[in-house]
Scaffold this motif. Structure first.
Motif, mmCIF file in Angstrom:
data_model
loop_
_atom_site.group_PDB
_atom_site.id
_atom_site.type_symbol
_atom_site.label_atom_id
_atom_site.label_comp_id
_atom_site.label_asym_id
_atom_site.label_seq_id
_atom_site.Cartn_x
_atom_site.Cartn_y
_atom_site.Cartn_z
ATOM 1 N N ASP A 138 0.829 -1.205 0.000
ATOM 2 C CA ASP A 138 0.000 0.000 0.000
ATOM 3 C C ASP A 138 0.874 1.270 0.000
ATOM 4 N N ILE A 139 1.827 1.268 -0.909
ATOM 5 C CA ILE A 139 2.758 2.399 -0.953
ATOM 6 C C ILE A 139 2.111 3.577 -1.677
ATOM 7 N N GLN A 140 2.072 4.711 -0.998
ATOM 8 C CA GLN A 140 1.512 5.919 -1.625
ATOM 9 C C GLN A 140 2.536 7.026 -1.512
ATOM 10 N N THR A 141 2.883 7.616 -2.639
ATOM 11 C CA THR A 141 3.882 8.679 -2.596
ATOM 12 C C THR A 141 3.431 9.867 -3.439
ATOM 13 N N ALA A 142 3.963 11.010 -3.117
ATOM 14 C CA ALA A 142 3.731 12.204 -3.929
ATOM 15 C C ALA A 142 4.985 13.055 -3.874
ATOM 16 N N GLU A 143 5.301 13.612 -5.006
ATOM 17 C CA GLU A 143 6.508 14.424 -5.077
ATOM 18 C C GLU A 143 6.195 15.863 -4.685
ATOM 19 N N SER A 144 7.175 16.507 -4.097
ATOM 20 C CA SER A 144 7.047 17.947 -3.852
ATOM 21 C C SER A 144 8.283 18.631 -4.403
ATOM 22 N N ASN A 145 8.057 19.725 -5.118
ATOM 23 C CA ASN A 145 9.165 20.510 -5.678
ATOM 24 C C ASN A 145 9.024 21.927 -5.155
ATOM 25 N N ASN A 146 10.019 22.337 -4.438
ATOM 26 C CA ASN A 146 9.941 23.659 -3.838
ATOM 27 C C ASN A 146 11.097 24.517 -4.300
ATOM 28 N N ARG A 147 10.762 25.689 -4.752
ATOM 29 C CA ARG A 147 11.779 26.594 -5.296
ATOM 30 C C ARG A 147 11.616 27.964 -4.661
ATOM 31 N N ASN A 148 12.683 28.415 -4.037
ATOM 32 C CA ASN A 148 12.728 29.756 -3.456
ATOM 33 C C ASN A 148 13.931 30.422 -4.087
ATOM 34 N N GLU A 149 13.696 31.408 -4.946
ATOM 35 C CA GLU A 149 14.822 31.947 -5.707
ATOM 36 C C GLU A 149 14.712 33.446 -5.882
ATOM 37 N N ILE A 150 15.851 34.048 -6.145
ATOM 38 C CA ILE A 150 15.888 35.478 -6.425
ATOM 39 C C ILE A 150 16.799 35.712 -7.626
#
Lengths: 304, 178
Positions: A143-155
């Motif tokens: 019962d493997i459940q995964t979700a990707e998260s991509n976080n970008r903090n840039e200037i």
């Protein structure tokens, strides 16, 4: 019983941590450069990096800048120098030895999710990434459940004339494409930016823009925009200053679809947990993990 | 990837000017007088001043004079050029410093005169039409001000255009002569 509640609460807190970059649970993350439009022959920027409620005041916690990288106009990676973490903010320098526009970014990709092992649901540990995911799931897990998260903090900062070479999208998460150059913004003028999600125009994406200086006024003066079918927004800058821009999906952060201010992205702290999650004492988070992406930048708008 | 209108315009000022300002050479000289006010402040530094020409409705922008701390070691004075912010945006950021015939030392308070002659030096040839001479001053630990002086080319000899600043610039005039 008491022990169990504590352990579960810790699990929920961990889930919240997984969802957000650099272990930040809430509040607003930001990087604030000493300048974005620069002249001269020996050009440096100093950058403050923090997580706070009010923009741009370092009053909550220092951002972790171990993962911050910078790229010169020719695409080469340049050194982060003089990095230091103090109680409420981190700071570092970038030496702009080339003319043109630099990107300074803190990008983190993570995987959140859960699996069942021996009849018990377990959360994927903090620090799970697309690369190490396989090693984090033990043999026999179901019962493997995964979700990707991509976080970008840039200037972005520019020495001399603005250039666009460093805006080449990576195709991951939410990214900004400069129709108007982010280092060529002037009060009273309209600026257009395009947002991509995984390399494609992000239509109908909520974008929140808040001018700095919150501490000394009563209203947030927040600008809420929605991207059009091409992923574009157009903003007319009401006044000069530094602006914080945030767009996100899946996490209920400011600028996001679900949740919005008051969700986990808004004031609330670590205990706010994941969206849709039951209170901390409940035994188990509900629903599958959500795909998340968040984008943060700080824009400087100059006076006419 | 599309850039802003402004950027495209300012990205190629030399090319644009060649098209916008080309025309028969006329022996016309502009005597520009820029008054830098004497200010009773605790810490005074002479302002950085930029003087440039715009042709409204066209991308033509030409820097005529830039007075800054050009003689510091390692060209350190260029660090503050961006504080002359409107000029920096429309022209300065595309230039390499020093610029021959354009850059020079900061000027003392008082009336500072500088002359430009069509067909010669930095002014080059001017086609007929409307122009704006823009003067912008930014002072270290002080303020910043911009003054615009519209005129038509070719001008009548003896014609004078006047304007004045309120804080960082005093009276400014263009006197046209043969």
């Amino acid at each position: 019983m008491k022990t169990r509640i504590l352990r579960t609460a810790a699990g929920i807190a961990l889930a919240a941590v997984l969802a957000l970059p650099a272990g930040v649970q809430a509040h607003r993350q930001w990087m604030l450069p000493s300048a974005t439009v620069l002249s001269g022959n020996d050009v440096w920027v100093s950058v403050d990096a923090a997580v706070s409620n009010d923009l741009f005041y370092f009053e909550h916690t220092a951002a972790n800048v171990d993962n911050v990288k910078a790229w010169a106009p020719d695409g080469t990676e340049v050194k982060i120098e003089n990095a230091f973490k103090s109680r409420y903010r981190s700071t570092f320098d970038v030496h702009l030895t080339q003319k043109g526009t630099y990107r300074i970014a803190n990008v983190s990709d993570g995987v959140s999710g859960s699996y069942t092992l021996n009849g018990k649901e377990e959360r994927l540990p903090r620090g799970t990434t697309p690369e190490n995911l396989a090693s984090k799931i033990p043999a026999g897990a179901t019962d493997i459940q995964t979700a990707e998260s991509n976080n970008r903090n840039e200037i972005f900062v520019t020495s001399g004339e603005p250039t666009t070479t460093i805006f080449k999208p990576t195709g991951k998460g939410i990214e900004l494409v400069p129709v108007s150059h982010p280092n060529d913004l002037v009060s009273g003028e309209a600026a257009t930016f395009q947002f991509l999600l995984d390399g494609k125009p992000a239509a109908n994406l909520g974008v929140t823009i808040i001018p700095g200086g919150i501490r000394y006024r009563d209203q947030l003066n927040q600008i809420d925009a929605k991207t059009d079918k091409d992923g574009k927004i157009t903003v007319t800058w009401p006044e000069p200053g530094m602006y914080w821009l945030n767009a996100s999906i899946g996490g209920g952060r400011e600028g996001g679809g679900a949740g919005g201010p008051g969700g986990p992205g808004g004031p609330g702290g670590a205990a706010a947990g994941t969206p849709g999650a039951p209170p901390a004492a409940a035994p188990r988070p509900a629903g599958p993990p959500q795909r998340r992406a968040s984008y943060i930048t700080t824009l400087e708008v100059l006076a006419l | 990837m599309q850039l802003s209108h402004r950027m495209i315009l300012t990205g190629a000022p030399a090319v644009a000017l060649a098209a916008g300002l080309a025309g028969p050479a006329a022996a016309q000289t502009m005597d520009v007088t820029v008054e830098i006010p004497r200010l009773g402040v605790a810490e005074y530094h002479r302002p950085y001043v930029a003087i440039w020409l715009e042709k409204p409705g066209t991308p033509a922008v030409r820097s005529l004079s830039v007075w800054y701390d050009f003689d510091k070691k390692n060209n350190e004075g260029t660090k503050w050029l961006r504080d002359v912010r409107q000029w920096w945006r429309v022209s300065g950021r595309t230039l390499q410093f020093p610029v021959d015939g354009v850059t020079g030392a900061t000027r003392a308070p008082g009336a500072n005169k500088v002359s430009y002659t069509a067909g010669k030096g930095v002014l080059g040839n001017l086609s007929g039409g409307d122009y704006v001479l823009v003067v912008e001053a930014a002072r270290e630990v002080g303020g910043r001000e911009l003054v615009r002086l519209p005129f038509s080319w070719p001008p009548k000899p003896g014609q004078i255009v006047r304007a004045a600043g309120k804080s960082e610039l005093g009276a400014i005039s263009i006197a046209f002569r043969k």
